[in-house]
Design a protein around this motif. Structure first.
Motif, PDB file in Angstrom:
ATOM      1  N   GLY A 152       0.861  -1.077  -0.040  1.00  9.68           N
ATOM      2  CA  GLY A 152       0.125   0.028  -0.143  1.00  9.68           C
ATOM      3  C   GLY A 152       0.815   1.433   0.017  1.00  9.68           C
ATOM      4  N   LEU A 153       1.984   1.103   0.475  1.00  6.08           N
ATOM      5  CA  LEU A 153       3.096   2.253   0.397  1.00  6.08           C
ATOM      6  C   LEU A 153       3.669   2.654  -0.947  1.00  6.08           C
ATOM      7  N   VAL A 154       4.110   1.739  -1.699  1.00  2.00           N
ATOM      8  CA  VAL A 154       4.978   1.708  -2.959  1.00  2.00           C
ATOM      9  C   VAL A 154       3.975   1.714  -4.276  1.00  2.00           C
ATOM     10  N   ILE A 155       2.951   0.919  -4.192  1.00  3.81           N
ATOM     11  CA  ILE A 155       2.221   0.797  -5.409  1.00  3.81           C
ATOM     12  C   ILE A 155       1.476   2.110  -5.788  1.00  3.81           C
ATOM     13  N   PRO A 156       0.963   3.064  -4.854  1.00  2.00           N
ATOM     14  CA  PRO A 156       0.305   4.050  -5.510  1.00  2.00           C
ATOM     15  C   PRO A 156       1.415   5.184  -6.014  1.00  2.00           C
ATOM     16  N   HIS A 157       2.522   5.050  -5.755  1.00  2.00           N
ATOM     17  CA  HIS A 157       3.693   5.839  -6.324  1.00  2.00           C
ATOM     18  C   HIS A 157       4.135   5.447  -7.759  1.00  2.00           C
ATOM     19  N   LEU A 158       4.042   4.151  -7.903  1.00  2.00           N
ATOM     20  CA  LEU A 158       4.199   3.699  -9.163  1.00  2.00           C
ATOM     21  C   LEU A 158       3.028   4.011 -10.180  1.00  2.00           C
ATOM     22  N   ALA A 159       2.152   3.791  -9.686  1.00  3.62           N
ATOM     23  CA  ALA A 159       0.784   3.933 -10.538  1.00  3.62           C
ATOM     24  C   ALA A 159       0.696   5.415 -10.934  1.00  3.62           C
ATOM     25  N   ARG A 160       1.149   6.465  -9.982  1.00  3.58           N
ATOM     26  CA  ARG A 160       1.127   7.843 -10.229  1.00  3.58           C
ATOM     27  C   ARG A 160       2.386   8.336 -11.250  1.00  3.58           C
TER      28      ARG A 160
END
Length: 324
Positions: free
Chosen positions: A252-260
């Motif tokens: 939940g910490l890393v995935i949103p940044h990759l998606a962004r």
């Protein structure tokens, strides 16, 4: 087009998840096990072990990715992740109490974990909104940190003093899909489905809230309602995911940044990308964990930590990370 590619990668990861393991099984045998079950050893492995953990990996990963994106949008904090509301700590504390008091185990741990996650999140929101002030992102983060610290102290205290509790929950606490069956999935599936639908529907509203409280109110945004619904979404997604697989960090910490990096700050696209990429990461990590050791396997929570930590450090060093 990008989302279609991500879905194709997810399909490939799911296929590898049911074919790769201590005993590799050909794709043809996998298909036969699903369509023409004959009770052989390979068919039993596919149906009773690999398919359930693959299904759980997809849905738990999607839930954690969505919850992380929702938390970062809700708190406007690039370091936010589902544990900021005390969800993981609440689930772990409830499981420890259930094992210590009632001797619960297996599928019976799902409901205490879910209840603990929900109660912890509600407590954090209540503390964050205490008094005349509303539940601001900073107050929620501080309240979540305090509640998580107290609950983790309870967990470690019981584990140190009771060997039975430690033995019963040690694999659950590290985050694992091993030994999970479809019964656990069906128990948490309604909460996952409702949580996913609710979260995806909040995309436009979260775009408005991202403009700031004053401007969002001027544009007609219902800030309080959006925050409450976002908290409910986090409880449903993280509570169900943690109940099914235990506390799994970094997804939940890393995935949103990759998606962004692909979608930019638009929550209407960021949320579905986070769901698909979260499912990809967790299923891939679970598959790697089965083959990285010659005669054993690593739990998926350990693999996500090994993968997520350096990836997160790279994101921290990137200036784009702060642009929520």
């Amino acid at each position: 087009m990008g989302l279609v590619v991500c879905l194709a990668v997810l399909g490939l990861c799911a296929l590898l998840s049911v074919t790769v393991g201590a005993k590799p099984i050909a794709v043809a045998d996998v298909w036969a096990a699903l369509t023409d079950y004959r009770g052989t050893y390979d068919h039993d492995v596919i149906r009773t072990l690999r398919v359930p953990r693959t299904v759980l990996g997809v849905f738990v990963g999607a839930a954690l990715g969505l919850a992380g994106a929702l938390m970062q949008a809700l708190t406007r904090n690039p370091l936010a992740e589902p544990g900021i509301l005390g969800v993981n700590s609440g689930a772990a504390a409830a499981v420890v109490v259930a094992v210590f008091v009632f001797g619960a185990g297996g599928a019976a741990l799902v409901w205490p974990a879910f209840a603990g996650a929900a109660l912890a999140a509600v407590a954090v929101y209540a503390l964050g909104s205490r008094g005349r002030s509303s539940a601001t992102p900073v107050r929620l983060a501080l309240a979540g940190t305090a509640v998580a610290a107290v609950l983790q102290g309870l967990v470690y205290g019981v584990i140190v003093l009771n060997d039975f509790v430690f033995d019963r929950i040690r694999f659950w606490q590290v985050g694992s899909l091993t030994g999970r069956d479809m019964e656990i999935f069906w128990q948490v599936a309604p909460f996952l489905v409702v949580g996913v639908m609710l979260t995806l529907s909040l995309g436009p509203s979260l775009n408005v809230v991202a403009l700031g409280d004053e401007l969002a109110s001027t544009l007609g945004g219902r800030i309080g309602q959006v925050r409450v619904l976002s908290a409910v979404g986090v409880i449903l997604l993280c509570g169900a995911a943690t109940a099914a697989a235990g506390p799994i960090w970094f997804v939940g910490l890393v995935i949103p940044h990759l998606a962004r990096l692909v979608t930019g700050p638009d929550q209407r696209w960021l949320l579905p990308y986070s769901a698909v990429l979260g499912a990809v990461l967790l299923t891939a990590a679970d598959t790697v964990g089965r083959v990285v050791l010659p005669r054993s396997e690593l739990e998926v929570g350990i693999i996500t930590a090994f993968v997520g930590a350096p990836l997160f450090i790279a994101l921290v060093r990137s200036r784009k990370m702060a642009k929520l």
